[in-house]
Design an enzyme around this catalytic site. Structure first.
Site, PDB file in Angstrom:
ATOM      1  N   GLU A   1      24.541  47.098  24.414  1.00 57.73           N
ATOM      2  CA  GLU A   1      25.543  46.983  23.322  1.00 57.73           C
ATOM      3  C   GLU A   1      25.461  48.426  22.610  1.00 57.73           C
ATOM      4  OE1 GLU A   1      27.414  44.755  23.061  1.00 57.73           O
ATOM      5  OE2 GLU A   1      26.562  43.203  24.378  1.00 57.73           O
TER       6      GLU A   1
ATOM      7  N   LEU B   1      25.015  36.816  24.200  1.00 55.50           N
ATOM      8  CA  LEU B   1      23.700  37.749  23.898  1.00 55.50           C
ATOM      9  C   LEU B   1      23.890  38.753  22.742  1.00 55.50           C
ATOM     10  CD1 LEU B   1      22.154  37.596  27.475  1.00 55.50           C
ATOM     11  CD2 LEU B   1      21.682  36.289  25.772  1.00 55.50           C
TER      12      LEU B   1
HETATM   13 ZN   LIG Z   1      29.022  44.539  27.262  1.00 51.76          ZN
END
Ligand SMILES: [Zn+2]
Length: 440
Positions: free
Chosen positions: A224, A178
């Site tokens: 992230e 992802l």
């Molecule tokens: Zn991560």
């Protein structure tokens, strides 16, 4: 602080995994799929307090959280699509991801990120490119190789990674994950190179992301960017073996966790305390995640100060407006959040009322001094900041006010309240109030 020595040590550690692309670790597989939740490499540092800054790979030595100034990080989003058009995300979707980042990193009230700790870090699409030219902060490329996350595409298109957060949307490892960052800044493998970046699967980017639930609320990017700003997974190092500042995820107010959690297993326990399934740095579903902690915020700010000192620019808070109803007041006055340097338009709906004249008062909240009609002084130095215009007789449905908000950074964060006063030949009426925070 022995910064350079610590970076040398970090490079040694990072060289063991010298990653330029995602690192697919088996435990990151989303159950029942061949997709990884995150492709950011795992670090297992050795505690070395002699040459570690306060937020190294090896430890966190956080100063107690104290109110700090807001830092705003300019973002360039590189939208990469293949020749078939897949991945060509709309500007609206890109902006929605910036909105989610701000909700989560600022823990903005009445948003899905409200439950977290305010890191005082904000994000905005860059308005100036590295050459000083105006930009909307969104770059577009059609390149199937790049879309497949192949080749070192960033070498030719990255903007100065010391001054911009470079986000790329594509297939993120060929569809295997992802999202990922190639390394934590503390790792040293990519810091201050064109490879320093955040990569997000195009279909998990923005809100609502194209891929649908459970990864469509923009939290992959929140996660992230958390790595990008120096955070480990909450399950890093399992339950830990010693101080929670030197093992595990190197902060203490995220409960230790034996392994990653998927879905939203409320009540899950693995290290004698409830697992931090709500934390953005776990692997749970987007709608399950609600927070960063205070010590994660401190580690983020430490990372910015020590590893990314030129990334954030000072800024004020995000503009906000909240309607407040008082007993007996008409709930008809609205106003958008007052953004510095812009003109906002407020309105009062007088449908069905006999009032045709109105004015708006802006005053410090709480009000401390009376003020003359039609003009309100809110500046702490008694300088005229706002003059709400008197509205001429108006017989339509809406009464409108335009108010110029000075582009004065010293006004950022000032909280004011506004209220409209409606007038007719025989009396007046008060509207609801709107509480406002002046911001960016
Ligand atoms: Zn991560």
């Amino acid at each position: 602080m022995p910064l350079f020595a610590s970076r040398l040590a970090a490079v040694v550690v990072a060289s063991l995994c010298a990653a330029q692309g995602p690192v697919f670790e088996p435990e990151s597989l989303i159950p029942g799929t061949s997709m990884h939740r995150c492709g950011t490499p795992t670090h297992f540092g050795t505690f070395n307090p002699a040459d570690a800054p306060d937020c190294s790979l090896n430890n966190t030595n956080p100063a107690p959280w104290a109110p700090v100034s807001v830092l705003r990080i300019p973002v360039v989003v590189h939208v990469i699509s293949n020749t078939g058009g897949t991945g060509n995300l709309s500007d609206t979707l890109v902006q929605s991801q910036i909105t989610v980042l701000n909700e989560d990193f600022r823990a903005i009230a009445a948003t899905p990120g409200a439950g977290g700790f305010d890191t005082k870090v904000e994000f905005f699409l860059a308005t100036t490119d590295p050459l000083g030219n105006p930009t909307n902060g969104i770059r577009r490329y059609t390149n199937t190789t790049w879309f497949n996350d192949s080749g070192s595409y960033w070498t030719s298109i990255a903007w100065d990674t010391a001054r911009y957060l470079n986000i790329y949307t594509n297939s993120a490892g060929g569809g295997g994950t992802l999202g990922y960052v190639p390394d934590l800044p503390q790792g040293g493998a990519v810091l201050n190179t064109t490879a320093d970046r955040v990569v997000i699967l195009y279909s998990a980017f923005g809100r609502p992301a194209l891929g649908g639930a459970p990864y469509n609320q923009g939290r992959t990017c929140t996660h992230e960017v958390g790595h990008f700003l120096g955070l480990f997974h909450t399950f890093q190092g399992g339950c830990g073996t010693a101080s929670c500042y030197t093992t595990g995820d190197r902060v203490c107010d995220t409960p230790p966790e034996q392994t990653q959690r998927f879905g939203c297993p409320v009540g899950a326990v693995s290290c004698s305390t409830p697992d931090p399934i709500r934390n953005y740095m776990d692997y749970t579903d987007d709608t399950c995640m609600t927070n960063f902690t205070a010590e994660q915020a401190a580690r983020i700010r430490c990372t910015l100060a020590n590893y990314r000192p030129n990334l954030g620019v000072p800024g004020g808070p995000i503009a906000a407006a909240t309607v407040r109803n008082g007993a007996g007041n008409y709930n008809i006055y609205t106003s958008p959040p007052p953004v510095l340097g812009t003109t906002i338009q407020s309105q009062a709906n007088v449908t069905g009322l006999t009032y045709t004249l109105a004015s708006v008062y802006w005053y410090l909240s709480p009000a401390t001094t009376p003020f003359p009609p039609y003009t309100v002084l809110v500046d702490l130095n008694s300088t005229l900041v706002y003059q709400s215009p008197f509205v001429a007789p108006f017989f339509g449905i809406l009464m409108l006010w335009s108010t110029s908000i000075p582009n004065d950074p010293f006004l950022a964060g000032l909280t004011v309240s506004t209220q409209a006063v409606l007038i007719n030949g025989s009396g007046f009426g008060l509207t609801n109030a709107v509480d406002m925070t002046l911001g960016n």
